[in-house]
Design a protein around this motif. Structure first.
Motif, mmCIF file in Angstrom:
data_model
loop_
_atom_site.group_PDB
_atom_site.id
_atom_site.type_symbol
_atom_site.label_atom_id
_atom_site.label_comp_id
_atom_site.label_asym_id
_atom_site.label_seq_id
_atom_site.Cartn_x
_atom_site.Cartn_y
_atom_site.Cartn_z
ATOM 1 N N ASP A 21 2.759 -39.293 24.517
ATOM 2 C CA ASP A 21 3.275 -39.804 23.245
ATOM 3 C C ASP A 21 4.214 -40.998 23.461
ATOM 4 O O ASP A 21 5.167 -41.200 22.723
ATOM 5 C CB ASP A 21 3.985 -38.699 22.466
ATOM 6 C CG ASP A 21 5.084 -38.006 23.263
ATOM 7 O OD1 ASP A 21 5.196 -38.264 24.483
ATOM 8 O OD2 ASP A 21 5.828 -37.202 22.678
ATOM 9 N N GLU A 24 4.942 -43.431 20.428
ATOM 10 C CA GLU A 24 5.822 -42.853 19.417
ATOM 11 C C GLU A 24 7.252 -42.767 19.941
ATOM 12 O O GLU A 24 8.203 -43.098 19.224
ATOM 13 C CB GLU A 24 5.332 -41.467 19.000
ATOM 14 C CG GLU A 24 6.206 -40.853 17.908
ATOM 15 C CD GLU A 24 5.734 -39.487 17.450
ATOM 16 O OE1 GLU A 24 6.399 -38.930 16.568
ATOM 17 O OE2 GLU A 24 4.717 -38.986 17.964
ATOM 18 N N LYS A 28 10.502 -44.557 18.311
ATOM 19 C CA LYS A 28 11.696 -43.780 17.966
ATOM 20 C C LYS A 28 12.931 -44.348 18.665
ATOM 21 O O LYS A 28 14.009 -44.457 18.067
ATOM 22 C CB LYS A 28 11.523 -42.310 18.352
ATOM 23 C CG LYS A 28 10.591 -41.533 17.460
ATOM 24 C CD LYS A 28 10.518 -40.100 17.970
ATOM 25 C CE LYS A 28 9.629 -39.224 17.153
ATOM 26 N NZ LYS A 28 9.640 -37.837 17.646
ATOM 27 N N SER A 72 11.618 -37.079 13.476
ATOM 28 C CA SER A 72 10.428 -37.859 13.139
ATOM 29 C C SER A 72 10.757 -39.336 12.961
ATOM 30 O O SER A 72 11.906 -39.712 12.692
ATOM 31 C CB SER A 72 9.798 -37.326 11.852
ATOM 32 O OG SER A 72 10.630 -37.617 10.746
ATOM 33 N N LEU A 73 9.734 -40.159 13.122
ATOM 34 C CA LEU A 73 9.879 -41.591 12.845
ATOM 35 C C LEU A 73 10.341 -41.793 11.405
ATOM 36 O O LEU A 73 11.209 -42.620 11.132
ATOM 37 C CB LEU A 73 8.542 -42.314 13.065
ATOM 38 C CG LEU A 73 8.185 -42.647 14.495
ATOM 39 C CD1 LEU A 73 6.727 -43.067 14.599
ATOM 40 C CD2 LEU A 73 9.086 -43.749 15.014
#
Length: 106
Positions: A21, A24, A28, A72-73
């Motif tokens: 990941d 992502e 972040k 979470s984003l």
């Protein structure tokens, strides 16, 4: 978050380290850097930052320490908006020189 073998270097150190990941996590991290800069600039305590952003103080603490696996984003983007920032998401075709993926510019 699992790691995979990736012998060739890329522009993403997390991908190079083998994180599935990585895109992502990089996105972040970029958002968290900006969020932490704003918290520092305003000299906010974690409790004050939590009240403004709608996050809990423990979540703010996680952001401050870049422990972003459980955030979470979307939550990071909402926190930036609550600190008077404009967050823009742009979707466009991938260029041949660059593979499809996620990029955050701050």
């Amino acid at each position: 978050m699992t790691r995979k073998a990736n012998p060739q270097g890329t522009d993403n150190v997390l991908a190079d380290l083998g994180f599935d990941d990585a895109e992502e996590l990089s996105a972040k991290a970029a958002l968290a850097v900006k969020l932490n800069e704003l918290i520092d600039k305003r000299d906010l305590s974690q409790t004050e930052a939590a009240a403004i952003t709608g996050m809990t103080q423990p979540k703010v603490s996680q952001v401050r320490r870049y422990k972003l696996q459980n955030i979470s984003l979307e939550r990071l983007m909402q926190a930036l908006v609550s600190l008077d920032q404009h967050v823009e998401i742009v979707v466009q075709p991938a260029r041949r020189a660059h593979a499809a993926g996620i990029t955050v510019a701050v």
